[in-house]
Design a protein around this motif. Sequence first.
Motif, short mmCIF file in Angstrom:
data_model
loop_
_atom_site.label_atom_id
_atom_site.label_comp_id
_atom_site.label_asym_id
_atom_site.label_seq_id
_atom_site.Cartn_x
_atom_site.Cartn_y
_atom_site.Cartn_z
N GLY A 1 0.78 -1.22 0.00
CA GLY A 1 0.00 0.00 0.00
C GLY A 1 0.82 1.28 0.00
O GLY A 1 0.33 2.32 -0.44
N TYR A 2 2.06 1.19 0.48
CA TYR A 2 2.85 2.41 0.65
C TYR A 2 4.21 2.37 -0.04
O TYR A 2 4.84 3.41 -0.19
CB TYR A 2 3.08 2.69 2.14
CG TYR A 2 1.81 3.00 2.89
CD1 TYR A 2 1.26 4.28 2.87
CD2 TYR A 2 1.14 2.01 3.59
CE1 TYR A 2 0.09 4.57 3.55
CE2 TYR A 2 -0.05 2.29 4.28
CZ TYR A 2 -0.56 3.56 4.25
OH TYR A 2 -1.73 3.84 4.91
N TYR B 1 7.18 10.77 -10.35
CA TYR B 1 5.79 11.13 -10.12
C TYR B 1 5.52 12.64 -10.16
O TYR B 1 4.39 13.07 -9.95
CB TYR B 1 5.33 10.62 -8.75
CG TYR B 1 5.41 9.13 -8.54
CD1 TYR B 1 5.00 8.23 -9.52
CD2 TYR B 1 5.90 8.62 -7.35
CE1 TYR B 1 5.07 6.87 -9.31
CE2 TYR B 1 5.98 7.25 -7.12
CZ TYR B 1 5.56 6.37 -8.11
OH TYR B 1 5.64 5.03 -7.90
N TYR C 1 7.09 7.33 -1.04
CA TYR C 1 6.06 6.32 -1.25
C TYR C 1 5.84 5.97 -2.73
O TYR C 1 6.22 6.72 -3.63
CB TYR C 1 4.74 6.83 -0.67
CG TYR C 1 4.86 7.17 0.80
CD1 TYR C 1 4.58 6.22 1.77
CD2 TYR C 1 5.30 8.43 1.21
CE1 TYR C 1 4.72 6.51 3.12
CE2 TYR C 1 5.45 8.72 2.56
CZ TYR C 1 5.16 7.76 3.51
OH TYR C 1 5.32 8.06 4.84
N ASN C 2 5.16 4.81 -2.92
CA ASN C 2 4.65 4.52 -4.25
C ASN C 2 3.47 5.46 -4.54
O ASN C 2 3.08 6.25 -3.68
CB ASN C 2 4.26 3.05 -4.40
CG ASN C 2 3.15 2.61 -3.44
OD1 ASN C 2 2.35 3.41 -2.98
ND2 ASN C 2 3.09 1.31 -3.16
N TYR C 3 2.90 5.37 -5.75
CA TYR C 3 1.90 6.36 -6.14
C TYR C 3 0.66 6.33 -5.24
O TYR C 3 0.16 7.38 -4.80
CB TYR C 3 1.49 6.16 -7.59
CG TYR C 3 0.61 7.27 -8.10
CD1 TYR C 3 1.12 8.55 -8.29
CD2 TYR C 3 -0.73 7.05 -8.38
CE1 TYR C 3 0.32 9.58 -8.75
CE2 TYR C 3 -1.55 8.08 -8.83
CZ TYR C 3 -1.02 9.34 -9.01
OH TYR C 3 -1.82 10.36 -9.44
N ASP C 4 0.16 5.13 -4.93
CA ASP C 4 -1.02 5.04 -4.06
C ASP C 4 -0.70 5.52 -2.65
O ASP C 4 -1.51 6.21 -2.02
CB ASP C 4 -1.54 3.60 -4.02
CG ASP C 4 -2.22 3.18 -5.31
OD1 ASP C 4 -2.66 4.09 -6.05
OD2 ASP C 4 -2.30 1.98 -5.59
N TYR D 1 1.50 7.69 -1.83
CA TYR D 1 1.65 9.15 -1.89
C TYR D 1 0.30 9.83 -1.72
O TYR D 1 0.17 10.81 -0.97
CB TYR D 1 2.28 9.52 -3.24
CG TYR D 1 2.84 10.91 -3.34
CD1 TYR D 1 2.02 12.04 -3.30
CD2 TYR D 1 4.21 11.12 -3.49
CE1 TYR D 1 2.52 13.32 -3.40
CE2 TYR D 1 4.73 12.41 -3.60
CZ TYR D 1 3.89 13.49 -3.56
OH TYR D 1 4.40 14.76 -3.67
N ARG D 2 -0.72 9.32 -2.40
CA ARG D 2 -2.05 9.91 -2.30
C ARG D 2 -2.59 9.80 -0.87
O ARG D 2 -3.16 10.76 -0.32
CB ARG D 2 -3.01 9.24 -3.26
CG ARG D 2 -2.76 9.60 -4.72
CD ARG D 2 -3.89 9.14 -5.60
NE ARG D 2 -4.08 7.69 -5.52
CZ ARG D 2 -5.05 7.05 -6.13
NH1 ARG D 2 -5.95 7.71 -6.85
NH2 ARG D 2 -5.16 5.74 -6.03
N THR D 3 -2.41 8.63 -0.27
CA THR D 3 -2.89 8.42 1.10
C THR D 3 -2.18 9.34 2.08
O THR D 3 -2.81 9.97 2.95
CB THR D 3 -2.69 6.95 1.51
OG1 THR D 3 -3.39 6.10 0.61
CG2 THR D 3 -3.19 6.71 2.93
#
Length: 336
Positions: free
Chosen positions: A158-159, A213, A185-188, A190-192
């Motif tokens: 998730g992160y 990104y 973070y990965n893209y998801d 990052y959003r969280t």
Amino acid sequence: MFDQSKTYYFVTPVLPYTPDGTIDERQYRSLLRTFLQDIYIDAGMALIANPEAGEVFYLDRAEKRRVVEIAVEEAAGRVPVFAGVIDTTTAGTVAVAQDAAAAGADGLFVMPPIGALDVSSSWNADAYPEVFTDMLHAITASVDLPMIVHPTSSPTPGYGIGIPARATRTITEAIPQIVGWKMTYNYDGYRTLTRTLRGLDRPVKILGAAAVYFHENLATGAFDGTATGSWNYAREAMFEHIQAWNRGDLDAAQKIWNGGLAQLQEYVYADYSRLHIRYKIACWLRGLISSPDMRAPLPRPKQDEVHTLARLLTDTGLSVIDDDAVSSYLHASTAA
């Protein structure tokens, strides 16, 4: 010197060495000066001495202090200098923080504890945030400076390689000195984390790290500045891309991003086990340092990486050293 209301583009410089493996102070100063031109200073460029990209884990205490001293001297009060502080023990990390403060650092660049698997690869940050907060409390009890967090932790789907959201909230609420969060973070993820940080009761800057990104981060407004090593090799193109977004010129931003910059960043960030060596290879190919060699056990360049990065840099419109210099290094490296 640090102003929380401003946007800063923190660069995490690589660290050049002499042929005998000691820090090359002359080249390090020269590299820092590429970021300390008026056009970049006016836009908010800032420095992080002793980041992970600068091989902080493989420097001794005296070397860490010297790197901060050089960065502070070169900055000369024109830009903020934050200093990476880490050691295998909390007491050692506090001592490094004290050295950084004494050398004139404007802030600290803090990383989770290193060493035993209990506090590194197996650390459950959500369940046991005190592993990090206890160390941060020890630092702030001795050195009260603003902090940017480099939140690497055990990888999760998730992160990616960043501290999860719940632990992030706990840590930022416990340590008011935290003013910025490096977005590893990965893209998801990052959003969280963007939602988490935006929901705090005080501002904590969202500092882009993975430059692959940045186009999307700028488009969504999830971008309060940077803390990235990509400035080492793509300074001009990255600056133009960010400036285009800042003035609302989407056509120009897309042209730069799709004109080679995206492909370059995609390659650099495609394999995190090669991330920092690719930073350094690309910096060397730009002619900013004389060698891409890192301290063992960090990896050595691969020929395919050198040739691929040279091509991608050129495709982005960035100058590189001549073929003879590349061939000379590769020949010497193979012979060694």
